[in-house]
Design an enzyme around this catalytic site. Structure first.
Site: not given
Length: 482
Positions: A377, A167, A266-267, A222
């Site tokens: 990590m 943001g 991995g959203r 990702d």
């Protein structure tokens, strides 16, 4: 004969013969027409004296699609990255800044280091600032003077030496700060949200008529940024994920009915989980956001687990953090982080609880389950050798483009060639695993897991994929990911 069509400050389309389309990037001369140019100092650089061809030709382009039919149009292209014969900045004139935004990712420090070293050693630039703490650092934080000595060994450390945040994007304040400080090259390292912010900064810079280049370097662990072959840090993340999978496999194999559950990043996209599974070969089931699954009933996860445990006595499950969110009952749809990303429930803990509940409570089985979450990590480690080289080339490409006067672009690898890509192509959508593609089929073959897809789901997925391919062949900017 090529015909240029300008749709907006972010779109610069050049059309040629036989269906050739160049999705070009803006240049300072688009709004500063009398801008002087200078010979590129690389021609006098001893390190480049052995190079057969110093400079990239202005007409060099890279095709987005390399698998074509004999009667296919030439298709969409991007401008090839690299040094140009003429530059728009003299070395003493350049005042550059670098900012990192969003979450951590292996390779951030390498990119910072190589931008600084490229500016200093290739172009003789001596003024480079690091903006501390992300976008808000432009107007609320201190800056760091960056020199080759300061950044000499930072590539050996994880994180980012200039800090980061989510943001804090205030376009007017950011451009005011750029203008007040006399900055004329801005290097912005971040994911799709950060690149959207960079696009807005470019538009405001252009509106004010400033001689300021805005260059993006795409960062997402990702690998969910479209168009480019991959994002930096991804190879390192997959490699580090192997450690967690190996640990889970050792734990599971050593116990009766041992189950190892590993949650990976991995959203919205399951690339890390998919590639780590394929590389490991010890994973029995991989669950990703793009492929819905269910727990109970015929063809469900629990039925597959029962069969696997009876046959092998142990199993390993890899699950991406965004998988199965629709199965969790708690409603947090309206909660978002500072970057606007949806806050996810912990699917790893949830599925671990569900597995224990089903097998221990209902089936009266003895289950030894170990849950491993290596997220932070993986994010915090230095980049590996492959990513270090990639980061170096990305940084150098960004510097070459900025010095040549290109602006409003992101640099990235397309079909193995470094290119300059308009911001709008990077931010228009997210790159996702295609579950009707051969790569996902390879994974299913490796794990022997069910696809969890009904015949209707498969049919609809294939129709969508055919539609996307037709749009691409027709010159539309939506591309097919393979």
């Amino acid at each position: 004969m090529a015909v240029e069509k300008k749709q907006s400050p972010l779109q610069k389309i050049v059309q040629g013969e036989f269906g050739f389309v160049l999705e070009d990037v803006p240049h300072l001369v688009d709004y500063i027409p009398d801008l002087p140019s200078y010979p590129n100092p690389l021609q006098d650089n001893p390190a480049y004296s052995v190079v057969r061809q110093y400079f990239v030709h202005d007409d060099d382009t890279v095709p987005q699609k390399v698998v074509v039919h004999k009667d296919s149009p030439r298709g969409n292209h991007f401008r090839r990255a690299g040094p140009r014969q003429k530059v728009c900045f003299e070395p003493d004139e350049v005042h550059a800044c670098i900012v990192t935004c969003g979450g951590l990712c292996p390779g951030l420090n390498t990119v910072i280091r190589e931008i600084v070293c490229s500016l200093y050693k290739m172009y003789g630039v001596c003024k480079v600032l690091g903006i501390e703490g992300g976008y808000r650092g432009f107007y609320s934080r201190n800056t760091i003077t960056l020199t080759p000595k300061v950044v000499n060994d930072i590539h050996k450390r994880g994180g980012t030496i200039i800090g980061t945040s989510r943001g804090g994007h205030d376009t007017a304040k950011i451009v005011d700060s750029i203008q007040d400080r006399g900055i004329n090259q801005v290097y912005i390292i971040g994911g799709d949200g950060t690149q959207k912010g960079a696009a807005v900064i470019y538009e405001e810079v252009r509106r004010r008529g400033l001689k300021v280049v805005v260059s993006g370097i795409p960062k997402t662990i990702d690998n969910d940024i479209p168009v480019i072959d991959k994002s930096f840090g991804f190879d390192t993340a997959v490699e580090e994920a192997q450690r967690a999978i190996n640990a889970a496999h050792v734990e599971a194999e050593s116990m009766e009915n041992g189950v190892g559950v590993v949650k990976l990043m991995g959203r919205y996209s399951g690339f890390i989980a998919m590639h780590a599974t394929l590389a490991s070969r010890d994973v029995d089931c991989c669950l990703i956001p793009e492929s819905s699954f269910y727990l109970e009933g015929k063809g469900g996860l629990f039925e597959f687990m029962e069969r696997t445990l009876k046959e092998n006595g142990h199993m390993v499950i890899v699950i991406a953090e965004g998988a199965g969110q629709e199965l969790l009952t708690e409603d947090r749809r309206d909660e978002k982080d500072a970057s606007g990303n949806k806050l996810l429930k912990d699917v790893g803990l949830w599925i671990s609880h569900k597995i224990k509940e089903y097998f221990v409570v209902r089936c009266k089985w003895t289950i030894n389950l170990k849950y491993i979450d290596p997220t932070y990590m993986v994010r915090a480690i230095p980049s590996n050798a492959s990513d270090n080289v990639y980061c170096t080339l990305l940084a150098q490409s960004a510097v070459h483009g900025a010095m040549a006067g290109y602006t409003g672009f992101t640099t990235g690898l397309v079909n193995g060639r470094h290119t300059y890509i308009p911001f709008n192509r990077i931010t228009e959508r997210q790159n996702k695993v295609v579950t009707t593609d051969r790569m996902w089929a390879r994974l299913l073959s490796s794990t022997d897991q069910p696809s969890f897809m009904s015949p209707k789901d498969v049919s609809e997925a294939k129709k969508e994929e055919i539609l996307q391919t037709r749009l691409l062949d027709g010159g539309n900017c939506t591309d097919k990911t393979s």
